[in-house]
Scaffold this motif. Sequence first.
Motif, PDB file in Angstrom:
ATOM      1  N   SER A 327       0.813  -1.214   0.000  1.00 37.85           N
ATOM      2  CA  SER A 327       0.000   0.000   0.000  1.00 37.85           C
ATOM      3  C   SER A 327       0.844   1.260   0.000  1.00 37.85           C
ATOM      4  CB  SER A 327      -0.942  -0.006   1.206  1.00 37.85           C
ATOM      5  OG  SER A 327      -1.925  -0.999   1.054  1.00 37.85           O
ATOM      6  N   LYS A 328       1.907   1.254   0.790  1.00 34.08           N
ATOM      7  CA  LYS A 328       2.745   2.455   0.854  1.00 34.08           C
ATOM      8  C   LYS A 328       3.436   2.711  -0.478  1.00 34.08           C
ATOM      9  CE  LYS A 328       3.605   2.291   5.835  1.00 34.08           C
ATOM     10  NZ  LYS A 328       4.622   2.175   6.902  1.00 34.08           N
ATOM     11  N   MET A 329       3.914   1.638  -1.119  1.00 38.74           N
ATOM     12  CA  MET A 329       4.583   1.815  -2.403  1.00 38.74           C
ATOM     13  C   MET A 329       3.606   2.298  -3.469  1.00 38.74           C
ATOM     14  SD  MET A 329       7.781   1.417  -2.234  1.00 38.74           S
ATOM     15  CE  MET A 329       7.925   1.571  -4.012  1.00 38.74           C
ATOM     16  N   PHE A 330       2.434   1.659  -3.548  1.00 33.24           N
ATOM     17  CA  PHE A 330       1.455   2.068  -4.552  1.00 33.24           C
ATOM     18  C   PHE A 330       0.991   3.497  -4.307  1.00 33.24           C
ATOM     19  CE2 PHE A 330      -2.861   2.603  -6.116  1.00 33.24           C
ATOM     20  CZ  PHE A 330      -2.695   2.248  -7.449  1.00 33.24           C
ATOM     21  N   ALA A 331       0.742   3.833  -3.047  1.00 32.32           N
ATOM     22  CA  ALA A 331       0.301   5.195  -2.726  1.00 32.32           C
ATOM     23  C   ALA A 331       1.351   6.215  -3.140  1.00 32.32           C
ATOM     24  CB  ALA A 331       0.007   5.307  -1.233  1.00 32.32           C
ATOM     25  N   ALA A 332       2.633   5.899  -2.897  1.00 33.06           N
ATOM     26  CA  ALA A 332       3.704   6.836  -3.270  1.00 33.06           C
ATOM     27  C   ALA A 332       3.768   7.021  -4.779  1.00 33.06           C
ATOM     28  CB  ALA A 332       5.040   6.316  -2.736  1.00 33.06           C
ATOM     29  N   PHE A 333       3.688   5.918  -5.537  1.00 38.75           N
ATOM     30  CA  PHE A 333       3.748   6.006  -6.991  1.00 38.75           C
ATOM     31  C   PHE A 333       2.532   6.730  -7.562  1.00 38.75           C
ATOM     32  CE2 PHE A 333       6.800   2.310  -7.098  1.00 38.75           C
ATOM     33  CZ  PHE A 333       7.818   3.027  -7.686  1.00 38.75           C
ATOM     34  N   CYS A 334       1.350   6.347  -7.096  1.00 41.72           N
ATOM     35  CA  CYS A 334       0.126   6.925  -7.639  1.00 41.72           C
ATOM     36  C   CYS A 334       0.034   8.417  -7.317  1.00 41.72           C
ATOM     37  CB  CYS A 334      -1.088   6.172  -7.068  1.00 41.72           C
ATOM     38  SG  CYS A 334      -2.602   6.370  -8.018  1.00 41.72           S
ATOM     39  N   ALA A 335       0.403   8.778  -6.098  1.00 42.17           N
ATOM     40  CA  ALA A 335       0.401  10.195  -5.727  1.00 42.17           C
ATOM     41  C   ALA A 335       1.420  10.974  -6.554  1.00 42.17           C
ATOM     42  CB  ALA A 335       0.700  10.343  -4.240  1.00 42.17           C
ATOM     43  N   SER A 336       2.545  10.331  -6.878  1.00 36.16           N
ATOM     44  CA  SER A 336       3.550  10.994  -7.715  1.00 36.16           C
ATOM     45  C   SER A 336       3.013  11.267  -9.114  1.00 36.16           C
ATOM     46  CB  SER A 336       4.807  10.125  -7.797  1.00 36.16           C
ATOM     47  OG  SER A 336       5.381   9.940  -6.519  1.00 36.16           O
ATOM     48  N   CYS A 337       2.243  10.317  -9.658  1.00 37.01           N
ATOM     49  CA  CYS A 337       1.635  10.534 -10.975  1.00 37.01           C
ATOM     50  C   CYS A 337       0.664  11.709 -10.935  1.00 37.01           C
ATOM     51  CB  CYS A 337       0.907   9.259 -11.433  1.00 37.01           C
ATOM     52  SG  CYS A 337       1.995   7.871 -11.824  1.00 37.01           S
ATOM     53  N   ALA A 338      -0.176  11.759  -9.903  1.00 40.14           N
ATOM     54  CA  ALA A 338      -1.121  12.868  -9.763  1.00 40.14           C
ATOM     55  C   ALA A 338      -0.369  14.192  -9.604  1.00 40.14           C
ATOM     56  CB  ALA A 338      -2.044  12.627  -8.572  1.00 40.14           C
ATOM     57  N   ALA A 339       0.703  14.174  -8.802  1.00 41.01           N
ATOM     58  CA  ALA A 339       1.486  15.398  -8.612  1.00 41.01           C
ATOM     59  C   ALA A 339       2.149  15.836  -9.914  1.00 41.01           C
ATOM     60  CB  ALA A 339       2.541  15.169  -7.530  1.00 41.01           C
ATOM     61  N   SER A 340       2.562  14.871 -10.741  1.00 39.26           N
ATOM     62  CA  SER A 340       3.191  15.209 -12.019  1.00 39.26           C
ATOM     63  C   SER A 340       2.218  15.944 -12.935  1.00 39.26           C
ATOM     64  CB  SER A 340       3.698  13.940 -12.707  1.00 39.26           C
ATOM     65  OG  SER A 340       4.682  13.296 -11.933  1.00 39.26           O
ATOM     66  N   VAL A 341       0.959  15.473 -12.968  1.00 43.10           N
ATOM     67  CA  VAL A 341      -0.062  16.165 -13.760  1.00 43.10           C
ATOM     68  C   VAL A 341      -0.276  17.576 -13.228  1.00 43.10           C
ATOM     69  CG1 VAL A 341      -2.463  16.148 -14.520  1.00 43.10           C
ATOM     70  CG2 VAL A 341      -1.199  14.002 -14.366  1.00 43.10           C
ATOM     71  N   ALA A 342      -0.387  17.689 -11.897  1.00 39.40           N
ATOM     72  CA  ALA A 342      -0.630  18.994 -11.286  1.00 39.40           C
ATOM     73  C   ALA A 342       0.515  19.963 -11.570  1.00 39.40           C
ATOM     74  CB  ALA A 342      -0.831  18.836  -9.780  1.00 39.40           C
ATOM     75  N   VAL A 343       1.754  19.498 -11.460  1.00 42.25           N
ATOM     76  CA  VAL A 343       2.908  20.350 -11.736  1.00 42.25           C
ATOM     77  C   VAL A 343       2.898  20.788 -13.200  1.00 42.25           C
ATOM     78  CG1 VAL A 343       5.427  20.405 -11.878  1.00 42.25           C
ATOM     79  CG2 VAL A 343       4.311  19.400  -9.886  1.00 42.25           C
ATOM     80  N   GLY A 344       2.547  19.866 -14.102  1.00 44.09           N
ATOM     81  CA  GLY A 344       2.460  20.223 -15.512  1.00 44.09           C
ATOM     82  C   GLY A 344       1.434  21.307 -15.766  1.00 44.09           C
ATOM     83  N   LEU A 345       0.276  21.206 -15.107  1.00 43.52           N
ATOM     84  CA  LEU A 345      -0.768  22.225 -15.253  1.00 43.52           C
ATOM     85  C   LEU A 345      -0.268  23.592 -14.784  1.00 43.52           C
ATOM     86  CD1 LEU A 345      -3.818  20.161 -13.923  1.00 43.52           C
ATOM     87  CD2 LEU A 345      -3.496  20.931 -16.274  1.00 43.52           C
ATOM     88  N   VAL A 346       0.428  23.602 -13.640  1.00 42.69           N
ATOM     89  CA  VAL A 346       0.916  24.860 -13.079  1.00 42.69           C
ATOM     90  C   VAL A 346       2.022  25.452 -13.950  1.00 42.69           C
ATOM     91  CG1 VAL A 346       2.080  25.905 -11.103  1.00 42.69           C
ATOM     92  CG2 VAL A 346       0.257  24.241 -10.735  1.00 42.69           C
ATOM     93  N   VAL A 347       2.973  24.608 -14.384  1.00 39.86           N
ATOM     94  CA  VAL A 347       4.086  25.094 -15.192  1.00 39.86           C
ATOM     95  C   VAL A 347       3.584  25.702 -16.496  1.00 39.86           C
ATOM     96  CG1 VAL A 347       6.099  24.361 -16.531  1.00 39.86           C
ATOM     97  CG2 VAL A 347       5.792  23.541 -14.192  1.00 39.86           C
ATOM     98  N   CYS A 348       2.579  25.063 -17.091  1.00 38.91           N
ATOM     99  CA  CYS A 348       2.033  25.600 -18.341  1.00 38.91           C
ATOM    100  C   CYS A 348       1.438  26.989 -18.130  1.00 38.91           C
ATOM    101  CB  CYS A 348       0.976  24.644 -18.902  1.00 38.91           C
ATOM    102  SG  CYS A 348       0.315  25.156 -20.501  1.00 38.91           S
ATOM    103  N   GLN A 349       0.778  27.202 -16.998  1.00 40.35           N
ATOM    104  CA  GLN A 349       0.219  28.517 -16.712  1.00 40.35           C
ATOM    105  C   GLN A 349       1.311  29.553 -16.480  1.00 40.35           C
ATOM    106  OE1 GLN A 349      -3.411  29.392 -16.446  1.00 40.35           O
ATOM    107  NE2 GLN A 349      -3.077  27.658 -17.819  1.00 40.35           N
ATOM    108  N   LEU A 350       2.461  29.102 -15.953  1.00 39.22           N
ATOM    109  CA  LEU A 350       3.544  30.035 -15.658  1.00 39.22           C
ATOM    110  C   LEU A 350       4.345  30.410 -16.905  1.00 39.22           C
ATOM    111  CD1 LEU A 350       4.895  28.532 -12.300  1.00 39.22           C
ATOM    112  CD2 LEU A 350       3.447  30.553 -12.601  1.00 39.22           C
TER     113      LEU A 350
END
Length: 404
Positions: A327-350
């Motif tokens: 669970s900890k490994m999957f949560a870390a990976f899955c959260a990283s994928c979500a964070a990657s999308v979020a960072v991409g959205l923010v960077v594009c706006q910047l």
Amino acid sequence: MKAGMREWSPVSLALSCVLAGIALCLHADNILMYTLGAASATIPFVCSFLAGVVILCLSSSVSAHDDEKRRWSIVIGLATALAGVLFALFLEVLPVVPMAMGAGMLLGFGLACLLRQWARFYRSFTFQGALLNTGFAFLLASMWWIALANAGSVFLFCLGLIVLTLSGGLPLLASDIVRADEVREGFRNDDLWVSSVTIWQVMRQGWAAVAGLMLNFFAIGLTFWQSSAVAVTLVPKPLVYAIVAVVVWWVALHARTAIDGFLGAFYRVALPVAALLMLAPASLALAFPGLGDVVLVLVSYAGTALCNVLGLVVLFWSAKSSEVGFSKMFAAFCASCAASVAVGLVVCQLVGQHAPVVLLCLLTVYLVAMVLNEVKSSFARRRNPSVPGALAASESLDTAGGER
């Protein structure tokens, strides 16, 4: 051929339905996003979808995993995702923003929950089997995506999402019930399913695959805004995923009979090639802005497809075989994928119109890092040739594990 068929699991095809559902919720060039964009509700939907994924990750890191609770988790994932689709059905009737937020939150939580259970299902595979099944799952997911992205109306799109959710969750639920009954009756020993390979052994050479997967999610966020108001068009995704599926099928077929380190060699070759395939079209697009050759699109998708397949295999494999807990490994990976999308959205706006330059720079850094890592690994292998690579160790452990 028989060796390849032993690695094949028809039940795992339902994974493609879950993957297609996630892709349809994250890609701006589908009918639901087109409607949300027209109603100025795209941002609430995407943000709530990512929030739903993060909530699932937080709950996964503290949840129990006995058979009964695992079965309930599948049911909860199914029910939540279906509820999210129902919210989306009422977008044109009820207030758009609350419906978009509810749909995004529930779909993010439910689909990530089903993906988590599919990651658990991967413990029944060898590494070769995981590679084969994931390749074909992505191929079918691209076909589902093409069909639903051109559905023509929000109602048909949501109806297709309902079918995808049921097709992804019900076979998983049935398989889990059968597995639990077989374990209870003594027909199957669950202890033989999980190999003893450690997360360090897998990730020593698998880091590049996971980094490529994260980079793809970042690119989804980075390019989301430019395509959010673009009408749906046909893209050659199934073709490139078919090519990748054939390649990984050949690798899975020959991995057991080839010399030690065959899978490691495949990764060392495939990942730099994937980076080059993504880098070349991006470079040409910047150098020649008017260039719209279909071949460039095919090449770019081929690189993305390789990173997706290899990245997801390493992600699932690492999560299911990690010493720190699934669970900890999957949560870390899955959260990283979500964070990657979020960072991409923010960077594009910047950065605005300079977003392609950012992506090009990241791809260049990614390729250079892999080349330097391979040079370092080559020197290490020459100094101590008796030490196998990470994936070679994984391969030998799988072979020693016996029939599954």
